[in-house]
Design a protein around this motif. Structure first.
Motif, mmCIF file in Angstrom:
data_model
loop_
_atom_site.group_PDB
_atom_site.id
_atom_site.type_symbol
_atom_site.label_atom_id
_atom_site.label_comp_id
_atom_site.label_asym_id
_atom_site.label_seq_id
_atom_site.Cartn_x
_atom_site.Cartn_y
_atom_site.Cartn_z
ATOM 1 N N PRO A 510 0.834 -1.215 0.000
ATOM 2 C CA PRO A 510 0.000 0.000 0.000
ATOM 3 C C PRO A 510 0.871 1.268 0.000
ATOM 4 O O PRO A 510 1.924 1.313 0.647
ATOM 5 C CB PRO A 510 -0.819 -0.132 1.286
ATOM 6 N N VAL A 511 0.397 2.274 -0.701
ATOM 7 C CA VAL A 511 1.143 3.553 -0.772
ATOM 8 C C VAL A 511 1.129 4.221 0.602
ATOM 9 O O VAL A 511 0.083 4.311 1.247
ATOM 10 C CB VAL A 511 0.526 4.512 -1.821
ATOM 11 N N LEU A 512 2.333 4.644 1.085
ATOM 12 C CA LEU A 512 2.440 5.328 2.364
ATOM 13 C C LEU A 512 2.456 6.847 2.148
ATOM 14 O O LEU A 512 2.817 7.326 1.075
ATOM 15 C CB LEU A 512 3.717 4.897 3.103
ATOM 16 N N SER A 513 2.054 7.591 3.210
ATOM 17 C CA SER A 513 2.127 9.055 3.150
ATOM 18 C C SER A 513 2.797 9.568 4.407
ATOM 19 O O SER A 513 2.807 8.883 5.447
ATOM 20 C CB SER A 513 0.728 9.664 3.011
ATOM 21 N N ALA A 514 3.387 10.748 4.310
ATOM 22 C CA ALA A 514 4.072 11.347 5.459
ATOM 23 C C ALA A 514 3.057 11.696 6.538
ATOM 24 O O ALA A 514 1.922 12.087 6.234
ATOM 25 C CB ALA A 514 4.823 12.609 5.027
ATOM 26 N N PRO A 515 3.416 11.544 7.826
ATOM 27 C CA PRO A 515 2.499 11.923 8.906
ATOM 28 C C PRO A 515 2.287 13.442 8.907
ATOM 29 O O PRO A 515 3.118 14.198 8.412
ATOM 30 C CB PRO A 515 3.222 11.443 10.167
ATOM 31 N N ASP A 516 1.139 13.890 9.466
ATOM 32 C CA ASP A 516 0.902 15.338 9.597
ATOM 33 C C ASP A 516 2.048 15.958 10.373
ATOM 34 O O ASP A 516 2.500 15.404 11.391
ATOM 35 C CB ASP A 516 -0.425 15.593 10.319
ATOM 36 N N GLN A 517 2.521 17.144 9.880
ATOM 37 C CA GLN A 517 3.627 17.877 10.476
ATOM 38 C C GLN A 517 4.916 17.061 10.450
ATOM 39 O O GLN A 517 5.805 17.267 11.265
ATOM 40 C CB GLN A 517 3.308 18.303 11.919
ATOM 41 N N GLY A 518 4.994 16.109 9.460
ATOM 42 C CA GLY A 518 6.195 15.279 9.363
ATOM 43 C C GLY A 518 6.619 15.090 7.935
ATOM 44 O O GLY A 518 6.006 15.611 6.997
ATOM 45 N N GLU A 519 7.684 14.289 7.732
ATOM 46 C CA GLU A 519 8.226 14.020 6.410
ATOM 47 C C GLU A 519 8.493 12.523 6.280
ATOM 48 O O GLU A 519 8.659 11.804 7.280
ATOM 49 C CB GLU A 519 9.518 14.802 6.193
ATOM 50 N N MET A 520 8.512 12.091 4.997
ATOM 51 C CA MET A 520 8.817 10.672 4.706
ATOM 52 C C MET A 520 9.780 10.629 3.532
ATOM 53 O O MET A 520 9.539 11.301 2.508
ATOM 54 C CB MET A 520 7.518 9.931 4.363
ATOM 55 N N ARG A 521 10.862 9.856 3.699
ATOM 56 C CA ARG A 521 11.850 9.655 2.641
ATOM 57 C C ARG A 521 11.951 8.162 2.353
ATOM 58 O O ARG A 521 12.221 7.380 3.261
ATOM 59 C CB ARG A 521 13.202 10.220 3.042
ATOM 60 N N CYS A 522 11.715 7.802 1.057
ATOM 61 C CA CYS A 522 11.691 6.377 0.687
ATOM 62 C C CYS A 522 12.771 6.068 -0.347
ATOM 63 O O CYS A 522 13.099 6.908 -1.184
ATOM 64 C CB CYS A 522 10.318 6.007 0.118
ATOM 65 N N SER A 523 13.274 4.847 -0.325
ATOM 66 C CA SER A 523 14.180 4.316 -1.357
ATOM 67 C C SER A 523 13.490 3.124 -1.986
ATOM 68 O O SER A 523 13.020 2.223 -1.282
ATOM 69 C CB SER A 523 15.525 3.910 -0.733
ATOM 70 N N HIS A 524 13.377 3.176 -3.348
ATOM 71 C CA HIS A 524 12.627 2.141 -4.074
ATOM 72 C C HIS A 524 13.581 1.402 -4.994
ATOM 73 O O HIS A 524 14.152 2.000 -5.918
ATOM 74 C CB HIS A 524 11.495 2.787 -4.873
#
Length: 821
Positions: A510-524
């Motif tokens: 499933p596609v993930l999203s950054a939390p509110d007031q946060g950031e997400m960095r992914c490596s694919h």
């Protein structure tokens, strides 16, 4: 009854005839009529009956001409001598019309020179004397005139005119004279009876038709002559001449000149020859036209100037001889130059062919004067290429535009099933006579070389060679990947593999999203959010992460761990400062990161410190804690010679502080009794000070001096004044006065009186009774003088106000007024 008498005057005989001649006519209506005759002019008057002015005029106009119109003094003398005396006198033909005395027979105003008024007349007594009588045979001023009311009755004095309707030949004005008349001829006539007519010079025009009208004789006054011109000619000068009273004609004899037409010009490329009968380009002129070689005349060959000033026919012109219109040859171009018009005499046309064609015929042609082009018609022929043939195992189809295998021909090549064309699919014949490209041939069809998909495997079998028609390939994928597309593919006769290209795609999470007031960095590794993808989580400044910091996508299509979230950092709870207020806005919760609080103070207080604080990411507030301090007013001082009592609520001389003021004895408070520090940092009221109470201004006594010491101002509280007298005078009263707190002097001012030395001599030679009397007299005089002085001062004091400006009874401060006392 009238009488007859004879009178000779100025060489003529005047007779006074009997009334019997006119009696038969006059007696019918008016009664007896008497008359006086002077040749053709006769005077008449009524012998019986008197008339008003209107009745008298009606009488004269009925039987004669009108009431008499007197023209000169000689006529007056004649009438006064010839007519009988009548007590009411005679009406004459003068009456006031408007405000002007007028001769009614001629309607002409009475001139100043012709007036014959009696002395003091006209006087218009009672404002109704508008008619005139003549005094006949009057003892005084006989023959003079007098204005009278028109309704009074008098004798009618008439005249019969000597002028008749046909007098003066009807060519002049008949003017009555005594015993005759004279003619004043109209312009153009002369002679005693105006029978002669003035003559003008006889008109003899040359070449100009003339038609004359002579009402009084050939070429005489008022003769008119009308002039015209023959067809084709126009008159120069007046059309009608009239003989004037000056015996001159009204204008000069006109002339006739030929009508002119517009000047003509030879047409372009042509010539013109004209003949003129009456002048250049005038009536009767003719012009012939011709054209140069190669041109043809358009319009009439000749034109004539008509009597209307217009040329016959239309304007002529020379047009160049036309040749047939040329057109460019097929697949060619034509450029022409035209001297005299399109495709006319002198035009030249040059020819050329397009690329791939060659010109057949002359390169240029010219239009001759005969309307024929030089040379033969030109054309463009296509260039030829070598003949082509179909390749082995193939076919050829050609399109021939300009002929078989000529410029522009196109040949297309194809191969049988299972073969592919090697070389150009088509060839074209160029302008150089050669074909484009090399000769093509047919080879067996091949399919593109296939490869195993990423993260997968491929197994192939080949019937006609590697990856050619009939070859088949099977596909499979590694763990964590799924095959997308057909499991096998075959190379067809068209060189294309059956099915779509296969690939191995990683399994998706499933596609993930950054939390509110946060950031997400992914490596694919294999695609977004697929098998092997790794996502790390962090929070923005001011927030803290709750949960795992990273999650991984597994071969099952699920993520490791639970979903993390970000919570805002909390700061200490704030409170409003004393005497102030607090107003906060919270973005992420009460007193958390990003919350902002504004501080303000109540009226009369000022904020010390930051007026706004913000919760930071370090769990602390920006700035220091603010406080509210009372607004300060300037420090007040105790007035000189006074006291001040102050009460401070929030600090010395701050908002709400009050100060009360008072003055010492002998001084009065000027300004506000109390002042308060306001929220604006200013004091209410005006600055206060203590002013010394004033006493009345003192002046030196007569024959004395005044010396004062002023502690607090001139003649104010505690001022002292010392009095002294001149030599020979003695002070009566206190030597020194002091101004008291009540505004009064300690005593009344003293006076200077004469020294008593003369009194001692008198006492030395007088008895005791005399000494007593003298003492009483002297004492009484001094007492009276002092009483008078005190009375005057008391009277002056009554003029002052009983209460001073300071409000203290008995204290006066009008120094300017006191100084005059």
């Amino acid at each position: 009854m009238g009488t007859a008498e004879g009178l000779r005057s100025a060489g003529r005989t005047w007779t006074l005839g009997s009334c019997g001649t006119y009696l038969g006519i006059a007696a019918i209506t008016w009664g007896m009529v008497l008359w006086v005759e002077v040749d053709a002019w006769t005077y008449h008057y009524s012998d019986q009956g008197d008339y008003t002015w209107e009745q008298a005029r009606n009488f004269c106009q009925t039987f004669f001409t009108d009431l008499v119109a007197i023209q000169n003094q000689q006529e007056i003398e004649y009438l006064n001598k010839s007519l009988p005396y009548h007590g009411r006198y005679y009406w004459i033909g003068i009456r006031k019309l408007g405000s002007t005395w007028t001769w009614v027979g001629t309607q002409k105003a009475l001139s100043k020179e012709a007036e014959n008024w009696a002395e003091g007349e006209p006087n218009n007594r009672r404002s109704n004397q508008d008619c005139v009588e003549i005094y006949i045979q009057r003892p005084q001023q006989s023959g003079k005139w007098n204005d009278e009311p028109c309704n009074r009755k008098k004798k009618a004095l008439c005249y019969r005119a000597s002028c008749q309707p046909f007098s003066c030949s009807q060519r002049g004005e008949c003017v009555e004279t005594i015993g005759s008349y004279r003619c004043e001829c109209y312009p153009g006539f002369h002679g005693p009876e105006c029978a002669d007519v003035l003559q003008c010079a006889k008109l003899e025009p040359k070449g100009v038709p003339m038609n004359c009208s002579h009402p009084y004789g050939d070429f005489s006054y008022n003769s008119t002559c009308e002039f015209g011109c023959h067809k084709g000619f126009e008159r120069q000068g007046a059309g009608v001449l009239r003989c004037l009273p000056s015996q001159e004609w009204s204008a000069n004899i006109p002339t006739c000149t030929a009508v002119t037409c517009p000047v003509l010009r030879a047409p372009d490329q042509g010539e013109m020859n004209c003949s003129h009968l009456h002048g250049d380009f005038s009536f009767g002129s003719t012009c012939a036209f011709s054209c140069q070689k190669g041109f043809v005349l358009m319009g009439p060959e000749s034109r004539e100037c008509t009597a209307t000033g217009i040329w016959t026919g239309d304007a002529t012109r020379c047009e160049a001889t036309a040749c047939p219109v040329l057109s460019a040859p097929d697949q060619g171009e034509m450029n022409c130059s035209h001297l005299h018009g399109d495709f006319t005499f002198g035009s030249t046309c040059a020819f050329s062919c397009q690329k791939g064609f060659v010109l057949m015929g002359p390169e240029s042609r010219e239009c001759t004067a005969t309307g024929i082009w030089t040379g033969d018609a030109t054309r463009c022929e296509a260039i030829s290429c070598p003949v082509l043939s179909a390749p082995d195992q193939g076919e050829m189809h050609c399109s021939q535009i300009h002929g078989n295998f000529t410029y522009g021909s196109m040949c297309a090549f194809s191969c049988q099933t299972g073969f592919a064309l090697v070389g150009l699919q088509s060839r074209e014949c160029t302008a150089l006579g050669t074909w484009t490209g090399d000769t093509p041939h047919c080879e067996a069809v091949t399919c593109p070389v296939l490869r195993a998909p990423d993260q997968g495997e491929m197994n192939c079998s080949h019937l006609h060679g590697d990856f050619t028609f009939g070859s088949t390939c099977a596909f499979s994928c590694q763990k964590g990947f799924v095959l997308m597309g057909p499991e096998s593919r075959e190379c067809t006769a068209t060189g294309i593999w059956t099915g779509d290209a296969t690939r191995c795609e990683a399994i998706s999470c499933p596609v993930l999203s950054a939390p509110d007031q946060g950031e997400m960095r992914c490596s694919h590794l294999h695609g977004n959010f697929t098998y092997g993808s790794m996502c790390a989580f962090s929070c923005q400044t001011g927030f803290v992460l709750v949960g795992l910091q990273s999650r991984e996508c597994t071969a099952l299509g699920t993520w490791t761990g639970d979903t993390p979230h970000c919570e805002a950092i909390t700061c200490p709870v704030l409170r409003a400062p004393d005497q102030g207020e607090l107003n906060c806005s919270h973005l992420h919760g009460d007193f958390t990161f990003g919350s902002s609080c504004a501080f303000s103070c109540q009226t009369g207080f000022v904020l010390i410190g930051s007026d706004r604080r913000k919760c930071t990411a370090t769990e602390t507030w920006t700035g220091d804690a603010p406080r509210c301090e009372a607004i300060k007013c300037s420090a007040l001082t105790t007035p000189k010679m006074g006291q001040a009592t102050c009460f401070h609520l929030h600090g010395d001389f701050t908002f709400g502080s009050t100060c009360a003021f008072s003055c010492q004895v002998g001084f009065v408070l000027m300004g506000s009794e109390s002042r308060e520090c306001t929220a604006l940092g200013t004091w209410t009221g005006n600055p206060t000070h203590c002013k010394a109470i004033s006493c009345p201004v003192l002046s030196p006594p007569s024959r004395g001096q005044l010396s004062c010491s002023q502690l607090h101002g001139n003649f104010t509280y505690n001022s002292t004044c010392t009095f002294s007298c001149e030599e020979g005078f003695v002070r009566m009263g206190a030597e020194m006065l002091q101004c008291e707190a009540t505004g009064n002097w300690t005593r009344d001012p003293p006076v200077c009186a004469e020294d008593g030395a003369f009194l001692k001599q008198v006492l030395a030679y007088s008895s005791s009774s005399a000494l007593a009397v003298a003492g009483l007299v002297l004492s009484g005089g001094l007492i009276a003088l002092l009483a008078k002085r005190l009375s005057d001062r008391e009277e002056k004091r009554k003029l002052l106000k009983p209460t001073s400006d300071l409000g203290a009874p008995g204290t006066f401060t009008n120094a300017a007024y006191d100084a005059n006392l």
